[in-house]
Design a protein around this motif. Structure first.
Motif, PDB file in Angstrom:
ATOM      1  N   PHE A 264       0.821  -1.212   0.000  1.00 38.75           N
ATOM      2  CA  PHE A 264       0.000   0.000   0.000  1.00 38.75           C
ATOM      3  C   PHE A 264       0.857   1.265   0.000  1.00 38.75           C
ATOM      4  O   PHE A 264       0.609   2.200  -0.775  1.00 38.75           O
ATOM      5  CB  PHE A 264      -0.925  -0.001   1.220  1.00 38.75           C
ATOM      6  N   VAL A 265       1.867   1.299   0.860  1.00 41.65           N
ATOM      7  CA  VAL A 265       2.733   2.482   0.961  1.00 41.65           C
ATOM      8  C   VAL A 265       3.446   2.751  -0.356  1.00 41.65           C
ATOM      9  O   VAL A 265       3.498   3.893  -0.838  1.00 41.65           O
ATOM     10  CB  VAL A 265       3.755   2.311   2.100  1.00 41.65           C
ATOM     11  N   ARG A 266       3.987   1.714  -0.971  1.00 40.99           N
ATOM     12  CA  ARG A 266       4.732   1.897  -2.221  1.00 40.99           C
ATOM     13  C   ARG A 266       3.819   2.314  -3.371  1.00 40.99           C
ATOM     14  O   ARG A 266       4.183   3.162  -4.188  1.00 40.99           O
ATOM     15  CB  ARG A 266       5.500   0.616  -2.553  1.00 40.99           C
ATOM     16  N   LEU A 267       2.638   1.731  -3.430  1.00 36.38           N
ATOM     17  CA  LEU A 267       1.690   2.137  -4.466  1.00 36.38           C
ATOM     18  C   LEU A 267       1.258   3.592  -4.272  1.00 36.38           C
ATOM     19  O   LEU A 267       1.154   4.354  -5.236  1.00 36.38           O
ATOM     20  CB  LEU A 267       0.464   1.218  -4.441  1.00 36.38           C
ATOM     21  N   MET A 268       1.030   3.962  -3.016  1.00 30.74           N
ATOM     22  CA  MET A 268       0.603   5.335  -2.731  1.00 30.74           C
ATOM     23  C   MET A 268       1.694   6.342  -3.098  1.00 30.74           C
ATOM     24  O   MET A 268       1.413   7.376  -3.706  1.00 30.74           O
ATOM     25  CB  MET A 268       0.239   5.468  -1.245  1.00 30.74           C
ATOM     26  N   VAL A 269       2.939   6.046  -2.752  1.00 31.79           N
ATOM     27  CA  VAL A 269       4.046   6.958  -3.071  1.00 31.79           C
ATOM     28  C   VAL A 269       4.244   7.070  -4.585  1.00 31.79           C
ATOM     29  O   VAL A 269       4.497   8.154  -5.112  1.00 31.79           O
ATOM     30  CB  VAL A 269       5.349   6.501  -2.383  1.00 31.79           C
ATOM     31  N   LEU A 270       4.104   5.954  -5.295  1.00 34.49           N
ATOM     32  CA  LEU A 270       4.220   5.981  -6.759  1.00 34.49           C
ATOM     33  C   LEU A 270       3.124   6.848  -7.388  1.00 34.49           C
ATOM     34  O   LEU A 270       3.377   7.611  -8.323  1.00 34.49           O
ATOM     35  CB  LEU A 270       4.144   4.561  -7.327  1.00 34.49           C
ATOM     36  N   LEU A 271       1.911   6.744  -6.856  1.00 39.43           N
ATOM     37  CA  LEU A 271       0.803   7.566  -7.344  1.00 39.43           C
ATOM     38  C   LEU A 271       1.033   9.047  -7.022  1.00 39.43           C
ATOM     39  O   LEU A 271       0.688   9.928  -7.819  1.00 39.43           O
ATOM     40  CB  LEU A 271      -0.516   7.095  -6.730  1.00 39.43           C
ATOM     41  N   MET A 272       1.628   9.303  -5.865  1.00 40.46           N
ATOM     42  CA  MET A 272       1.946  10.687  -5.490  1.00 40.46           C
ATOM     43  C   MET A 272       3.007  11.273  -6.422  1.00 40.46           C
ATOM     44  O   MET A 272       2.910  12.434  -6.839  1.00 40.46           O
ATOM     45  CB  MET A 272       2.424  10.729  -4.035  1.00 40.46           C
ATOM     46  N   LYS A 273       4.003  10.465  -6.753  1.00 41.15           N
ATOM     47  CA  LYS A 273       5.049  10.928  -7.677  1.00 41.15           C
ATOM     48  C   LYS A 273       4.456  11.196  -9.065  1.00 41.15           C
ATOM     49  O   LYS A 273       4.838  12.152  -9.745  1.00 41.15           O
ATOM     50  CB  LYS A 273       6.161   9.879  -7.769  1.00 41.15           C
ATOM     51  N   LYS A 274       3.547  10.328  -9.479  1.00 41.85           N
ATOM     52  CA  LYS A 274       2.897  10.505 -10.777  1.00 41.85           C
ATOM     53  C   LYS A 274       2.099  11.807 -10.799  1.00 41.85           C
ATOM     54  O   LYS A 274       2.149  12.571 -11.773  1.00 41.85           O
ATOM     55  CB  LYS A 274       1.974   9.315 -11.063  1.00 41.85           C
ATOM     56  N   LYS A 275       1.363  12.068  -9.716  1.00 43.31           N
ATOM     57  CA  LYS A 275       0.574  13.284  -9.603  1.00 43.31           C
ATOM     58  C   LYS A 275       1.475  14.516  -9.605  1.00 43.31           C
ATOM     59  O   LYS A 275       1.170  15.536 -10.259  1.00 43.31           O
ATOM     60  CB  LYS A 275      -0.257  13.247  -8.315  1.00 43.31           C
ATOM     61  N   GLU A 276       2.584  14.422  -8.914  1.00 42.45           N
ATOM     62  CA  GLU A 276       3.537  15.524  -8.847  1.00 42.45           C
ATOM     63  C   GLU A 276       4.117  15.832 -10.234  1.00 42.45           C
ATOM     64  O   GLU A 276       4.256  16.993 -10.619  1.00 42.45           O
ATOM     65  CB  GLU A 276       4.661  15.183  -7.869  1.00 42.45           C
TER      66      GLU A 276
END
Length: 247
Positions: free
Chosen positions: A224-236
């Motif tokens: 969950f943490v890794r998927l969330m951080v990847l999605l945050m990077k994508k959004k950024e």
């Protein structure tokens, strides 16, 4: 405590979910898995609750302290015999989940501020990965993923040193992304591996369902943490592109 939650589940649903699935599992293994996943559901509910309390500001703890306390709780749980000290092991299991919720609150709060849909997408993606990989093990006749132990150990070690080197030496966003994708792949494989080990150990006489719950909970949260951080990077990245176009 988990038995209390089981009482509120409809009896037909409680049996239907396992009996209707044509899994390659004996009734005793199904019973063991039911205990494991029920306890894991309780842990996830506790983590979500404590995380929510921290985000709304009702209760607030220092991230470093809660992370350290979670590690101490995990170590204490590992040294506790859940057969002779069942209540102690249960409290440590749920205590770890509560502390993990507090320690995840800052990251989740940041994701919500960035885009609240990130949390939902990460949750759904995590659930799909976890469920599909777990079922792949249960439907499998020949559970041969136990042979990847050495590979997983080497991968975890590589992840640690990669993270250490990037934090203190390279400080590269590309290497950080590589670390995230590698971690996602490794913990996805750990879901398969830990599920197989759990079934194998039970068939060999191990009834330590709380220990098996902890292992799968850690895998799930790591995904969950890794998927969330990847999605945050994508959004950024998307926001940066939009800002460049406006200029």
């Amino acid at each position: 405590m988990s038995n209390i939650f089981e009482q509120f589940m409809p009896s037909n649903l409680n049996s239907m979910s396992w009996d209707n699935l044509k899994l390659n599992l004996t009734p005793s293994v199904k019973s063991h898995l039911k205990k494991v996943y029920t306890n894991m559901a309780v842990m996830l509910a506790i983590s979500a609750f404590t995380c929510y309390l921290d985000i709304i500001g009702l209760v607030s703890f220092n991230y470093t302290l809660t992370s350290l306390a979670a590690l101490i709780c995990l170590a204490a749980f590992a040294m506790t015999d859940e057969i002779t000290s069942k209540d102690t092991a249960q409290y440590l299991l749920y205590g770890f989940a509560a502390l993990k919720g507090f320690s995840l609150a800052p990251l989740i709060s940041l994701a919500i501020d960035m885009d609240s849909s990130i949390i939902f997408t990460a949750l759904v993606s995590t659930a799909l990965v976890f469920i599909s990989f777990s079922l792949s093990v249960m439907y499998s006749v020949n559970r041969q993923s136990l042979y990847i132990t050495g590979f997983l150990s080497t991968s975890i070690s590589s992840l640690f040193w990669l993270s250490f080197a990037n934090r203190f030496i390279f400080q590269s966003s590309t290497m950080f992304s590589l670390e995230l994708y590698l971690g996602l792949a490794v913990f996805s494989m750990y879901v398969i591996y830990d599920t197989q080990v759990m079934i194998m150990k039970f068939e060999q006489g191990s009834k330590l369902y709380m220990r098996h719950t902890m292992e799968l909970y850690i895998d799930l949260v790591a995904l969950f943490v890794r998927l969330m951080v990847l999605l945050m990077k994508k959004k950024e990245t998307e926001e940066e592109k939009k800002n460049k176009k406006r200029r």
